[in-house]
Scaffold this active site. Structure first.
Site: not given
Ligand code: PGA
Length: 253
Positions: A167, A233-234, A9-11, A97, A173, A95, A212
């Protein structure tokens, strides 16, 4: 036997040059993780680039959100058929966010889920509790509510055409991963809740973990019986990390 899925998930990250570098590096490592399912979920403007680079590679791609409407006067919206047009296999819906920052309710998430399925996309439905909710002991209640919003609109069988991503919001994150036991417990709860309605769907649906996940903790997480991969993500922005996470999702030799 469920084949594990690792989805990046590149966001809201990346640009043409860095996406190309990242994908080329992941593609050159891809032979080392051919026994699992790998995907990247890119920002809308880069779907065409991702499609060109990944086409025919065995790595799937998807988007991070979808409009609940199919077409028409919805300025700024991107519909599920449009995502299909760009070869998307997956789309992330709900998600945390999107829920927290963009105010998406359980009901909107359910309509988005339905729109994605109707267009032939595989929704990756995100569920998860905040830290306050975990501390209040209502993790299962929250996750059940988020799940039930979708099953009451689309039916439990629809989950068989989707992926569920657990999640915990407090782990996203933050560098704080849920322990493998904490994650496994919620994954088992999700599977048992689905099993109460449909045992066949429960046994085949992929329930992946996000929050994470890194190369260093992925093998342990993916070793749990109800954790079928990860939403990353990251670490999905770093080719070596992402490739190592994909390798950790391969079946044990
Ligand atoms: P993270 O994000 O891996 O950076 O914690 C996961 C996600 O939000 O999907």
């Amino acid at each position: 036997m469920r084949v594990k899925l690792v989805a990046g998930n590149w966001k809201m990250n990346g640009d043409l040059a860095s996406n190309q570098t990242l994908l080329n590096a992941v593609l050159s490592a891809a032979a080392s993780f051919s026994a699992m399912k790998c995907a990247v979920c890119a920002p809308f403007p880069y779907l065409s680039q991702v499609q060109q680079l990944l086409h025919g590679s065995g790595i799937a791609w998807g988007a991070q959100d979808v409009c609940q409407f199919e077409n028409g006067a919805y300025t700024g919206g991107v519909s599920a058929p449009m995502l299909k047009d760009f070869g998307c296999h997956y789309v992330i819906v709900g998600h945390s966010e999107r829920r927290a920052i963009f105010g998406e309710s359980d009901e909107i998430v359910a309509v988005k889920f339905e729109a994605a399925l109707k267009a032939g996309l595989t929704p990756i439905l995100c569920v998860g509790e905040t830290l306050t909710e975990r501390e209040a002991g209502i993790t299962e209640k929250i996750v059940a509510r988020q799940l039930d919003a979708v099953t009451s609109r689309c039916g439990v069988k629809a989950l068989g055409k989707a992926v569920i991503a657990y999640e915990p919001v407090w782990a996203i994150g933050t560098g704080k991963t849920a322990t493998t036991e904490q994650a496994q417990a919620v994954h088992a709860f999700i599977r048992s809740r689905i099993a109460a309605d449909d045992a066949a769907v429960a046994s085949m649906v992929l329930i992946i973990y996000g929050g994470s996940v890194k190369a260093a903790n992925s093998a342990q997480l993916f070793g749990m019986s109800d954790i079928d991969g990860g939403l990353i993500g990251g670490a999905s922005l770093v080719a070596d990390e992402f490739s190592a996470i994909c390798r950790a999702a391969q079946p044990a030799a």
